[in-house]
Design an enzyme around this catalytic site. Structure first.
Site, PDB file in Angstrom:
ATOM      1  N   ARG A 186      -9.551   0.563   9.190  1.00  0.00           N
ATOM      2  CA  ARG A 186      -8.978  -0.729   9.534  1.00  0.00           C
ATOM      3  C   ARG A 186      -9.989  -1.647  10.202  1.00  0.00           C
ATOM      4  O   ARG A 186      -9.697  -2.787  10.488  1.00  0.00           O
ATOM      5  CB  ARG A 186      -7.859  -0.511  10.564  1.00  0.00           C
ATOM      6  CG  ARG A 186      -6.523  -0.113  10.002  1.00  0.00           C
ATOM      7  CD  ARG A 186      -5.775  -1.331   9.702  1.00  0.00           C
ATOM      8  NE  ARG A 186      -4.392  -1.474  10.017  1.00  0.00           N
ATOM      9  CZ  ARG A 186      -3.363  -0.820   9.506  1.00  0.00           C
ATOM     10  NH1 ARG A 186      -3.532   0.198   8.758  1.00  0.00           N
ATOM     11  NH2 ARG A 186      -2.150  -1.182   9.793  1.00  0.00           N
ATOM     12  N   ARG A 241      11.653  -1.591  10.928  1.00  0.00           N
ATOM     13  CA  ARG A 241      10.533  -1.266  11.805  1.00  0.00           C
ATOM     14  C   ARG A 241      10.407  -2.304  12.910  1.00  0.00           C
ATOM     15  O   ARG A 241      10.582  -3.494  12.663  1.00  0.00           O
ATOM     16  CB  ARG A 241       9.222  -1.204  10.987  1.00  0.00           C
ATOM     17  CG  ARG A 241       8.926   0.176  10.479  1.00  0.00           C
ATOM     18  CD  ARG A 241       7.797   0.230   9.502  1.00  0.00           C
ATOM     19  NE  ARG A 241       6.548  -0.396   9.918  1.00  0.00           N
ATOM     20  CZ  ARG A 241       5.422  -0.336   9.219  1.00  0.00           C
ATOM     21  NH1 ARG A 241       5.388   0.347   8.087  1.00  0.00           N
ATOM     22  NH2 ARG A 241       4.324  -0.941   9.640  1.00  0.00           N
ATOM     23  N   ARG A 291      11.967  -5.830   4.866  1.00  0.00           N
ATOM     24  CA  ARG A 291      11.843  -4.377   4.657  1.00  0.00           C
ATOM     25  C   ARG A 291      12.860  -3.608   5.494  1.00  0.00           C
ATOM     26  O   ARG A 291      13.084  -3.902   6.661  1.00  0.00           O
ATOM     27  CB  ARG A 291      10.436  -3.903   5.023  1.00  0.00           C
ATOM     28  CG  ARG A 291      10.310  -2.387   4.996  1.00  0.00           C
ATOM     29  CD  ARG A 291       8.899  -1.895   4.988  1.00  0.00           C
ATOM     30  NE  ARG A 291       8.125  -2.369   6.111  1.00  0.00           N
ATOM     31  CZ  ARG A 291       6.817  -2.175   6.233  1.00  0.00           C
ATOM     32  NH1 ARG A 291       6.148  -1.544   5.287  1.00  0.00           N
ATOM     33  NH2 ARG A 291       6.174  -2.636   7.290  1.00  0.00           N
ATOM     34  N   LYS A 311       0.830  -1.210   0.000  1.00  0.00           N
ATOM     35  CA  LYS A 311       0.000   0.000   0.000  1.00  0.00           C
ATOM     36  C   LYS A 311       0.864   1.260   0.000  1.00  0.00           C
ATOM     37  O   LYS A 311       0.645   2.173  -0.778  1.00  0.00           O
ATOM     38  CB  LYS A 311      -0.930   0.036   1.233  1.00  0.00           C
ATOM     39  CG  LYS A 311      -1.829  -1.172   1.356  1.00  0.00           C
ATOM     40  CD  LYS A 311      -2.737  -1.077   2.563  1.00  0.00           C
ATOM     41  CE  LYS A 311      -2.020  -1.055   3.905  1.00  0.00           C
ATOM     42  NZ  LYS A 311      -1.251  -2.286   4.222  1.00  0.00           N
ATOM     43  N   ARG A 317       0.041  -9.179  13.165  1.00  0.00           N
ATOM     44  CA  ARG A 317      -0.594  -8.157  12.310  1.00  0.00           C
ATOM     45  C   ARG A 317      -1.499  -8.817  11.269  1.00  0.00           C
ATOM     46  O   ARG A 317      -2.574  -8.308  10.954  1.00  0.00           O
ATOM     47  CB  ARG A 317       0.477  -7.292  11.630  1.00  0.00           C
ATOM     48  CG  ARG A 317       1.152  -6.347  12.616  1.00  0.00           C
ATOM     49  CD  ARG A 317       2.471  -5.818  12.090  1.00  0.00           C
ATOM     50  NE  ARG A 317       2.352  -5.018  10.910  1.00  0.00           N
ATOM     51  CZ  ARG A 317       3.364  -4.749  10.077  1.00  0.00           C
ATOM     52  NH1 ARG A 317       4.577  -5.255  10.320  1.00  0.00           N
ATOM     53  NH2 ARG A 317       3.172  -3.997   9.025  1.00  0.00           N
TER      54      ARG A 317
HETATM   55  P1  AP5 Z   1       4.937  -1.519   1.763  1.00  0.00           P
HETATM   56  O1  AP5 Z   1       4.578  -0.775   0.524  1.00  0.00           O
HETATM   57  O2  AP5 Z   1       5.644  -0.778   2.838  1.00  0.00           O
HETATM   58  O3  AP5 Z   1       3.619  -2.270   2.315  1.00  0.00           O
HETATM   59  P2  AP5 Z   1       2.412  -1.716   3.157  1.00  0.00           P
HETATM   60  O4  AP5 Z   1       1.173  -2.396   2.645  1.00  0.00           O
HETATM   61  O5  AP5 Z   1       2.396  -0.215   3.185  1.00  0.00           O
HETATM   62  O6  AP5 Z   1       2.788  -2.341   4.553  1.00  0.00           O
HETATM   63  P3  AP5 Z   1       2.771  -1.738   6.019  1.00  0.00           P
HETATM   64  O7  AP5 Z   1       3.520  -2.703   6.854  1.00  0.00           O
HETATM   65  O8  AP5 Z   1       3.237  -0.322   6.058  1.00  0.00           O
HETATM   66  O9  AP5 Z   1       1.249  -1.788   6.296  1.00  0.00           O
HETATM   67  P4  AP5 Z   1       0.548  -1.904   7.628  1.00  0.00           P
HETATM   68  O10 AP5 Z   1      -0.837  -1.701   7.154  1.00  0.00           O
HETATM   69  O11 AP5 Z   1       0.761  -3.105   8.449  1.00  0.00           O
HETATM   70  O12 AP5 Z   1       1.241  -0.785   8.508  1.00  0.00           O
HETATM   71  P5  AP5 Z   1       0.818   0.713   8.861  1.00  0.00           P
HETATM   72  O13 AP5 Z   1       2.031   1.526   8.771  1.00  0.00           O
HETATM   73  O14 AP5 Z   1      -0.417   1.133   8.138  1.00  0.00           O
HETATM   74  O15 AP5 Z   1       5.797  -2.799   1.350  1.00  0.00           O
HETATM   75  C1  AP5 Z   1       6.332  -3.671   2.318  1.00  0.00           C
HETATM   76  C2  AP5 Z   1       7.698  -4.217   1.831  1.00  0.00           C
HETATM   77  O16 AP5 Z   1       7.504  -4.944   0.616  1.00  0.00           O
HETATM   78  C3  AP5 Z   1       8.725  -3.109   1.478  1.00  0.00           C
HETATM   79  O17 AP5 Z   1      10.004  -3.579   1.779  1.00  0.00           O
HETATM   80  C4  AP5 Z   1       8.580  -2.921  -0.040  1.00  0.00           C
HETATM   81  O18 AP5 Z   1       9.776  -2.467  -0.641  1.00  0.00           O
HETATM   82  C5  AP5 Z   1       8.235  -4.357  -0.468  1.00  0.00           C
HETATM   83  N1  AP5 Z   1       7.334  -4.399  -1.624  1.00  0.00           N
HETATM   84  C6  AP5 Z   1       6.242  -3.624  -1.859  1.00  0.00           C
HETATM   85  N2  AP5 Z   1       5.640  -3.993  -3.008  1.00  0.00           N
HETATM   86  C7  AP5 Z   1       6.357  -5.036  -3.507  1.00  0.00           C
HETATM   87  C8  AP5 Z   1       6.228  -5.867  -4.654  1.00  0.00           C
HETATM   88  N3  AP5 Z   1       5.210  -5.697  -5.541  1.00  0.00           N
HETATM   89  N4  AP5 Z   1       7.148  -6.860  -4.848  1.00  0.00           N
HETATM   90  C9  AP5 Z   1       8.159  -7.040  -3.949  1.00  0.00           C
HETATM   91  N5  AP5 Z   1       8.343  -6.285  -2.840  1.00  0.00           N
HETATM   92  C10 AP5 Z   1       7.446  -5.302  -2.612  1.00  0.00           C
HETATM   93  O19 AP5 Z   1       0.378   0.530  10.388  1.00  0.00           O
HETATM   94  C11 AP5 Z   1       1.309   0.234  11.396  1.00  0.00           C
HETATM   95  C12 AP5 Z   1       0.591   0.190  12.740  1.00  0.00           C
HETATM   96  O20 AP5 Z   1      -0.005   1.491  13.017  1.00  0.00           O
HETATM   97  C13 AP5 Z   1      -0.591  -0.782  12.832  1.00  0.00           C
HETATM   98  O21 AP5 Z   1      -0.156  -2.096  13.123  1.00  0.00           O
HETATM   99  C14 AP5 Z   1      -1.413  -0.135  13.972  1.00  0.00           C
HETATM  100  O22 AP5 Z   1      -0.826  -0.403  15.214  1.00  0.00           O
HETATM  101  C15 AP5 Z   1      -1.265   1.347  13.677  1.00  0.00           C
HETATM  102  N6  AP5 Z   1      -2.321   1.852  12.797  1.00  0.00           N
HETATM  103  C16 AP5 Z   1      -2.154   2.405  11.561  1.00  0.00           C
HETATM  104  N7  AP5 Z   1      -3.345   2.730  11.043  1.00  0.00           N
HETATM  105  C17 AP5 Z   1      -4.278   2.375  11.961  1.00  0.00           C
HETATM  106  C18 AP5 Z   1      -5.709   2.438  11.985  1.00  0.00           C
HETATM  107  N8  AP5 Z   1      -6.412   2.925  10.963  1.00  0.00           N
HETATM  108  N9  AP5 Z   1      -6.340   1.978  13.085  1.00  0.00           N
HETATM  109  C19 AP5 Z   1      -5.673   1.472  14.131  1.00  0.00           C
HETATM  110  N10 AP5 Z   1      -4.315   1.379  14.176  1.00  0.00           N
HETATM  111  C20 AP5 Z   1      -3.626   1.828  13.075  1.00  0.00           C
END
Ligand code: AP5
Length: 220
Positions: free
Chosen positions: A94, A163, A130, A20, A174
């Site tokens: 979420r 991270r 990552r 994402k 997660r």
């Molecule tokens: P990346 O693009 O970073 O993936 P992502 O989907 O953004 O993954 P996140 O881990 O950031 O998502 P998340 O939803 O768990 O975390 P968030 O920060 O929102 O890609 C990941 C890796 O893969 C990278 O190394 C990239 O280079 C690689 N990659 C990407 N695409 C690729 C491809 N096509 N092929 C190969 N490699 C690829 O949330 C973190 C925490 O914040 C949550 O756990 C929660 O505690 C809190 N939080 C955030 N939002 C909320 C909410 N709305 N409600 C409650 N808590 C929340």
């Protein structure tokens, strides 16, 4: 609520590590929209050591969800200050309560929703590999998109970091939270005319092509 049309909101759903953040950053640049990653907003609070950062740090490190109240305030505040024609919501909503909240918070903006779908085995590999640059935020992956010099940012030369929530045990938690709380959100939107699924398996370029095509059909 102001009834004047103020633009569009793209909700980008998908599992942790579904790509994402990677895709939203590029799409926001191409469309000239705001990229709002709720995870990035929360991590910045943690990094700055604010009161909010202290409240959410441990929750994030264990892979659980931060409270709906906190997220609601963040999203409302950012939407109130939008200075671009559209916004990509990456990481929100979420759970079903957040999805209901967004129905009201969006006001007169058009909502479109895309779910980026990736198998779990791929996700574990992506997240445990990552790394990111603490200075410029560039994201790398030791398997799929490594830096030119191992462990150092190509742009800044700074040592890359990992991270806290990318340890394998936390990644699995997660994924459990995603299945329990966020998959119902995908179901909530699934039969709406403004919803599309995109195959997120494949290299970032391929995924971007599919995503762009889906978004173009939704916002034309
Ligand atoms: P990346 O693009 O970073 O993936 P992502 O989907 O953004 O993954 P996140 O881990 O950031 O998502 P998340 O939803 O768990 O975390 P968030 O920060 O929102 O890609 C990941 C890796 O893969 C990278 O190394 C990239 O280079 C690689 N990659 C990407 N695409 C690729 C491809 N096509 N092929 C190969 N490699 C690829 O949330 C973190 C925490 O914040 C949550 O756990 C929660 O505690 C809190 N939080 C955030 N939002 C909320 C909410 N709305 N409600 C409650 N808590 C929340």
């Amino acid at each position: 609520m102001n009834q004047e049309r103020k633009g569009s909101i793209l909700v980008l759903l998908g599992p942790p590590g579904g790509g994402k953040g990677t895709q939203a950053a590029r799409l926001a640049k191409d469309l000239g929209w705001v990229h709002l990653s709720t995870g990035d907003v929360l991590r910045e609070e943690v990094r700055r050591g604010t009161e909010l950062g202290r409240q959410v740090r441990q929750i994030m490190e264990t892979g659980e969800l931060v409270s709906d109240d906190i997220l609601g305030r963040i999203v409302l505040d950012r939407l109130a200050h939008l200075d671009k024609p559209g916004c990509i919501l990456d990481g929100y909503p979420r759970n079903l309560d957040q999805a209901q909240f967004l129905e009201k918070a969006k006001g007169d903006r058009r909502l479109v929703v895309v779910s980026v779908e990736v198998p779990e085995e791929t996700i574990v590999k992506r997240l445990t590999g990552r790394r990111f640059c603490p200075r410029c935020g560039t994201v790398y992956n030791v398997c799929f998109s490594p830096p030119q010099v191992q462990d150092f940012c190509d742009q800044c030369g700074v040592r890359l970091e990992r991270r806290e929530d990318d340890r394998e045990d936390v990644v699995r938690e997660r994924l459990r939270v995603y299945r329990e709380s966020t998959l119902p959100v995908v179901q909530f939107y699934a039969d709406r005319p403004y919803f599309r699924r995109v195959d997120g398996d494949g290299n970032p370029e391929e995924v971007y092509g599919r995503l762009k095509e889906a978004v173009e059909t939704l916002v034309q």
